[in-house]
Scaffold this active site. Structure first.
Site, PDB file in Angstrom:
ATOM      1  N   TRP A 152       0.812  -1.213   0.000  1.00  0.00           N
ATOM      2  CA  TRP A 152       0.000   0.000   0.000  1.00  0.00           C
ATOM      3  C   TRP A 152       0.850   1.269   0.000  1.00  0.00           C
ATOM      4  CZ3 TRP A 152       1.789   2.591   4.102  1.00  0.00           C
ATOM      5  CH2 TRP A 152       2.323   1.838   5.151  1.00  0.00           C
ATOM      6  N   ASN A 153       2.145   1.170   0.297  1.00  0.00           N
ATOM      7  CA  ASN A 153       2.884   2.430   0.530  1.00  0.00           C
ATOM      8  C   ASN A 153       3.181   3.217  -0.756  1.00  0.00           C
ATOM      9  OD1 ASN A 153       4.845   0.584  -0.210  1.00  0.00           O
ATOM     10  ND2 ASN A 153       6.350   1.308   1.274  1.00  0.00           N
ATOM     11  N   LYS A 176      -2.434  -8.537  -7.908  1.00  0.00           N
ATOM     12  CA  LYS A 176      -3.238  -8.368  -6.699  1.00  0.00           C
ATOM     13  C   LYS A 176      -2.650  -7.194  -5.920  1.00  0.00           C
ATOM     14  CE  LYS A 176      -3.085  -9.160  -2.533  1.00  0.00           C
ATOM     15  NZ  LYS A 176      -3.789  -8.004  -1.986  1.00  0.00           N
ATOM     16  N   PRO A 177      -3.322  -6.035  -5.958  1.00  0.00           N
ATOM     17  CA  PRO A 177      -2.812  -4.878  -5.218  1.00  0.00           C
ATOM     18  C   PRO A 177      -3.162  -5.008  -3.735  1.00  0.00           C
ATOM     19  CG  PRO A 177      -4.885  -4.302  -6.263  1.00  0.00           C
ATOM     20  CD  PRO A 177      -4.621  -5.748  -6.617  1.00  0.00           C
ATOM     21  N   GLY A 229       6.646  -6.323  -0.400  1.00  0.00           N
ATOM     22  CA  GLY A 229       5.895  -6.253   0.853  1.00  0.00           C
ATOM     23  C   GLY A 229       6.794  -6.637   2.005  1.00  0.00           C
ATOM     24  N   SER A 230       6.176  -7.101   3.084  1.00  0.00           N
ATOM     25  CA  SER A 230       6.947  -7.362   4.301  1.00  0.00           C
ATOM     26  C   SER A 230       7.755  -8.658   4.173  1.00  0.00           C
ATOM     27  CB  SER A 230       5.994  -7.451   5.489  1.00  0.00           C
ATOM     28  OG  SER A 230       5.110  -8.529   5.284  1.00  0.00           O
ATOM     29  N   GLU A 251      10.941  -8.186  -3.071  1.00  0.00           N
ATOM     30  CA  GLU A 251      11.390  -6.864  -2.601  1.00  0.00           C
ATOM     31  C   GLU A 251      10.777  -6.671  -1.224  1.00  0.00           C
ATOM     32  OE1 GLU A 251      13.443  -4.852  -4.145  1.00  0.00           O
ATOM     33  OE2 GLU A 251      13.439  -5.658  -6.172  1.00  0.00           O
ATOM     34  N   LEU A 252      11.574  -6.881  -0.163  1.00  0.00           N
ATOM     35  CA  LEU A 252      10.987  -6.975   1.176  1.00  0.00           C
ATOM     36  C   LEU A 252      11.375  -5.787   2.066  1.00  0.00           C
ATOM     37  CD1 LEU A 252      11.603 -10.826   1.510  1.00  0.00           C
ATOM     38  CD2 LEU A 252       9.675  -9.621   0.480  1.00  0.00           C
ATOM     39  N   CYS A 285      10.301   1.583   2.333  1.00  0.00           N
ATOM     40  CA  CYS A 285      11.258   0.511   2.654  1.00  0.00           C
ATOM     41  C   CYS A 285      12.701   0.994   2.641  1.00  0.00           C
ATOM     42  CB  CYS A 285      11.080  -0.639   1.665  1.00  0.00           C
ATOM     43  SG  CYS A 285      11.130  -0.070  -0.030  1.00  0.00           S
ATOM     44  N   GLU A 386      11.958  -2.825  11.815  1.00  0.00           N
ATOM     45  CA  GLU A 386      11.679  -1.848  10.763  1.00  0.00           C
ATOM     46  C   GLU A 386      10.730  -0.780  11.322  1.00  0.00           C
ATOM     47  OE1 GLU A 386       9.502  -3.407   7.368  1.00  0.00           O
ATOM     48  OE2 GLU A 386      10.452  -1.961   6.040  1.00  0.00           O
TER      49      GLU A 386
HETATM   50  P1  NAP Z   1       2.461  -6.873   3.509  1.00  0.00           P
HETATM   51  O1  NAP Z   1       1.557  -6.943   4.654  1.00  0.00           O
HETATM   52  O2  NAP Z   1       3.504  -7.901   3.353  1.00  0.00           O
HETATM   53  O3  NAP Z   1       1.530  -6.810   2.220  1.00  0.00           O
HETATM   54  C1  NAP Z   1       2.060  -6.706   0.920  1.00  0.00           C
HETATM   55  C2  NAP Z   1       1.103  -7.338  -0.052  1.00  0.00           C
HETATM   56  O4  NAP Z   1       0.983  -8.715   0.264  1.00  0.00           O
HETATM   57  C3  NAP Z   1      -0.306  -6.774   0.010  1.00  0.00           C
HETATM   58  O5  NAP Z   1      -0.882  -6.810  -1.274  1.00  0.00           O
HETATM   59  C4  NAP Z   1      -1.011  -7.748   0.917  1.00  0.00           C
HETATM   60  O6  NAP Z   1      -2.401  -7.782   0.681  1.00  0.00           O
HETATM   61  C5  NAP Z   1      -0.379  -9.043   0.473  1.00  0.00           C
HETATM   62  N1  NAP Z   1      -0.461 -10.125   1.449  1.00  0.00           N
HETATM   63  C6  NAP Z   1      -0.632 -10.062   2.786  1.00  0.00           C
HETATM   64  N2  NAP Z   1      -0.658 -11.308   3.301  1.00  0.00           N
HETATM   65  C7  NAP Z   1      -0.503 -12.168   2.266  1.00  0.00           C
HETATM   66  C8  NAP Z   1      -0.452 -13.596   2.151  1.00  0.00           C
HETATM   67  N3  NAP Z   1      -0.543 -14.376   3.222  1.00  0.00           N
HETATM   68  N4  NAP Z   1      -0.279 -14.135   0.927  1.00  0.00           N
HETATM   69  C9  NAP Z   1      -0.170 -13.349  -0.165  1.00  0.00           C
HETATM   70  N5  NAP Z   1      -0.211 -11.994  -0.124  1.00  0.00           N
HETATM   71  C10 NAP Z   1      -0.364 -11.415   1.080  1.00  0.00           C
HETATM   72  O7  NAP Z   1       3.250  -5.480   3.455  1.00  0.00           O
HETATM   73  P2  NAP Z   1       2.618  -4.029   3.528  1.00  0.00           P
HETATM   74  O8  NAP Z   1       2.302  -3.742   4.945  1.00  0.00           O
HETATM   75  O9  NAP Z   1       1.568  -3.849   2.504  1.00  0.00           O
HETATM   76  O10 NAP Z   1       3.861  -3.151   3.041  1.00  0.00           O
HETATM   77  C11 NAP Z   1       4.858  -2.733   3.871  1.00  0.00           C
HETATM   78  C12 NAP Z   1       6.079  -3.622   3.742  1.00  0.00           C
HETATM   79  O11 NAP Z   1       6.512  -3.632   2.379  1.00  0.00           O
HETATM   80  C13 NAP Z   1       7.255  -3.108   4.530  1.00  0.00           C
HETATM   81  O12 NAP Z   1       7.910  -4.171   5.168  1.00  0.00           O
HETATM   82  C14 NAP Z   1       8.149  -2.493   3.457  1.00  0.00           C
HETATM   83  O13 NAP Z   1       9.504  -2.404   3.815  1.00  0.00           O
HETATM   84  C15 NAP Z   1       7.908  -3.389   2.314  1.00  0.00           C
HETATM   85  N6  NAP Z   1       8.260  -2.722   1.049  1.00  0.00           N
HETATM   86  C16 NAP Z   1       9.369  -3.132   0.389  1.00  0.00           C
HETATM   87  C17 NAP Z   1       9.753  -2.490  -0.787  1.00  0.00           C
HETATM   88  C18 NAP Z   1      10.973  -2.928  -1.549  1.00  0.00           C
HETATM   89  O14 NAP Z   1      11.099  -2.532  -2.705  1.00  0.00           O
HETATM   90  N7  NAP Z   1      11.853  -3.726  -0.982  1.00  0.00           N
HETATM   91  C19 NAP Z   1       8.975  -1.444  -1.281  1.00  0.00           C
HETATM   92  C20 NAP Z   1       7.850  -1.041  -0.577  1.00  0.00           C
HETATM   93  C21 NAP Z   1       7.496  -1.712   0.589  1.00  0.00           C
HETATM   94  P3  NAP Z   1      -3.444  -7.006   1.633  1.00  0.00           P
HETATM   95  O15 NAP Z   1      -2.881  -5.650   1.843  1.00  0.00           O
HETATM   96  O16 NAP Z   1      -4.677  -6.995   0.816  1.00  0.00           O
HETATM   97  O17 NAP Z   1      -3.541  -7.824   2.854  1.00  0.00           O
END
Ligand code: NAP
Length: 482
Positions: A152-153, A176-177, A229-230, A251-252, A285, A386
């Site tokens: 979402w960020n 899937k956003p 994502g995370s 990309e975590l 991130c 983090e």
């Molecule tokens: P997240 O909770 O891991 O969610 C990311 C995506 O994964 C969302 O679309 C989420 O869907 C989905 N998701 C959640 N649980 C899942 C599962 N069990 N199976 C499959 N997909 C699943 O992360 P976030 O809170 O959105 O984003 C913040 C994190 O992203 C931070 O840790 C940040 O550092 C990281 N990030 C990394 C980068 C990079 O380039 N390295 C860039 C930006 C962000 P829902 O939202 O619909 O649940």
């Protein structure tokens, strides 16, 4: 609801059609707490249909004349530029960041499409020296169906930096956003429709992230997963993909160090820190999360930093004067407050900020003051966890070796920064930091032409640059005997 959202499609987009569902999910404006839209939630059959559709569209898209594919991608870039104002407003409404940041993000997505369109012309194969009656060649071919999961960020940027190279290399997509910010994604898919992208080439599903993730990892028709994502969710998807052996890019999370050496240009370091830390309210991130300042310049550094932080205007991202918007959700505020309380309980000093804003214009949103914590050390959660918010933790050091050891003392390895002047110190810093990206006297480290990605628990794979598109191809070896 504002007009930009009223006019938007809120359904799934599968095989070039908008597909409605019974089940809906609310989208909340984090600046006001209001529900601004209700979006479709896919069932299992609809997710399978999206994968099947992308699978069927692959052969046609792959076989298209390169010139035609390039034209589609430039058309999408044109549309992103023409619609940047509207897309920026949609993003600010669902995510909260200031409008100027949203607009830059949309425009950088257009640049991604242009860069990858041109880069697709340069996916050159290779000839390997071979015996006289043989030809050894390497051909780069698209992988097939790419499933993308985004956070979402950066509701637009994280999507465009995946879809642009995937399509440019000749793959098809199911996206899937994040459920928190699906509207920017839907607005982008409307532009795909306007660009008359062939049916099935790009599909979007929303719904239970766990179920959709499982459908992606279980399917033999999905050939690659690209996830931002995370770290815990990235690891889960990696594990789930074992049985179907997916190619993956992860990309975590990150926990960037920011080193200010004794010979640094302090003014430049403060400017860089403010820009990198408070972009998207610290929900980035690559945001600096641990600030290591040489003890000999600490007072001067703080004298410049504190007033700059105190001058930042917190507010609704739609207001032009806002420098920082809200956090994404209530639980994001709780997490930041816990980190602040844990640090102060263990001896950190709260220099400024630290409190949730709840009065007047802030009453229904998720606003928190920009914060500086001094005397942070390794006993505190904030040193290792983090931080996804506007908190600057200050840690002092006496030797560069000590700073580098602390900087590397983390499971993450995404971005890192340092300000210094001496060239041998700069060399030592850039060689020693265990990170995928190092910014020296500079915080702008994400461009279409430069590689973006991490090491350690920050994942693997690179986005952007000539390396980014290579994540979406496979190398085929052909040995021909004459
Ligand atoms: P997240 O909770 O891991 O969610 C990311 C995506 O994964 C969302 O679309 C989420 O869907 C989905 N998701 C959640 N649980 C899942 C599962 N069990 N199976 C499959 N997909 C699943 O992360 P976030 O809170 O959105 O984003 C913040 C994190 O992203 C931070 O840790 C940040 O550092 C990281 N990030 C990394 C980068 C990079 O380039 N390295 C860039 C930006 C962000 P829902 O939202 O619909 O649940």
């Amino acid at each position: 609801m504002t007009n930009v959202i009223n006019e938007l499609h809120t359904d799934l987009y599968i095989n070039g059609e908008w597909v409605t569902t019974q089940d809906k999910k609310d989208v909340i404006n984090p600046a006001t707490g209001e529900t601004i839209a209700q979006i479709a939630q896919a069932n299992e059959a609809q997710v399978e249909e999206a994968i099947q559709t992308a699978h069927e569209a692959f052969s046609g898209w792959k076989a298209l004349e390169l010139k035609e594919r390039v034209t589609y991608l430039h058309k999408i870039a044109d549309l992103l530029e023409e619609n940047a104002g509207r897309l920026a407003e949609i993003m600010t409404l669902e995510q909260g960041k200031p409008l100027k940041e949203s607009k830059l993000e949309v425009l950088s997505g257009a640049e991604s499409f242009r860069w990858n369109a041109e880069e697709s012309r340069r996916l050159y194969g290779e000839l390997i020296p071979a015996p006289n009656n043989h030809k050894y060649e390497i051909i780069y071919e698209p992988i097939g169906v790419v499933a993308a999961i985004t956070p979402w960020n950066f509701p637009s940027g994280m999507i465009t930096r995946k879809i642009a190279p995937a399509l440019a290399a000749g793959n098809t997509i199911v996206l899937k956003p994040s459920g928190d910010t699906p509207l920017s994604a839907l607005a982008i898919f409307e532009l795909f429709e306007q660009a008359e992208l062939p049916k099935g080439v790009a599909n979007i599903v929303m719904g239970s992230s766990k179920e959709i993730g499982q459908a992606f990892t279980d399917s033999n028709k999905v050939n690659k997963i690209t996830f931002t994502g995370s770290t815990p969710i990235g690891k889960a998807l990696y594990e789930q993909s074992g049985q179907t052996l997916k190619k993956m890019s992860l990309e975590l999370g990150g926990h960037a160090p920011f080193i200010v050496h004794e010979d640094a240009d302090i003014e430049a370091a403060v400017k860089g820190l403010i820009a990198a830390k408070f972009r998207n309210n610290g929900q980035v991130c690559i945001a600096p999360n641990r600030i290591f300042v040489h003890s000999s310049i600490k007072d001067k550094f703080m004298d410049k930093l504190v007033p700059e932080v105190e001058a930042l205007k917190v507010g609704n991202g739609l207001n032009e004067e806002s420098d920082i918007g809200p956090l994404i959700r209530e639980d994001a505020i709780d997490k930041i407050k816990q980190q602040i309380v844990n640090a102060t309980d263990k001896g950190a000093t709260l220099v400024t900020g630290g409190h949730r804003l709840t009065e007047g214009e802030y009453s229904n949103g998720f606003f928190i003051q920009p914060t500086i914590l001094d005397h942070v050390n390794k006993t505190m959660d904030i040193f290792y966890e983090e931080t996804f918010g506007p908190v600057i933790p200050i840690i002092t050091f006496d030797t560069i070796e000590e700073a580098l050891a602390m900087a590397n003392d983390t499971e993450y390895g995404l971005a890192s920064y340092a300000y210094a002047s001496d060239s041998s110190i700069i060399q030592q810093i850039s060689r020693t930091l265990e990170y995928g990206m190092v910014g020296i006297n500079e915080v702008a480290i994400s461009n279409p032409e430069t590689p973006f990605g991490g090491v350690k628990h920050s994942g693997f794979g690179r986005e952007n640059s000539h390396l980014g598109i290579k994540e979406y191809v496979t190398a085929k070896f052909v040995n021909t005997q004459f």
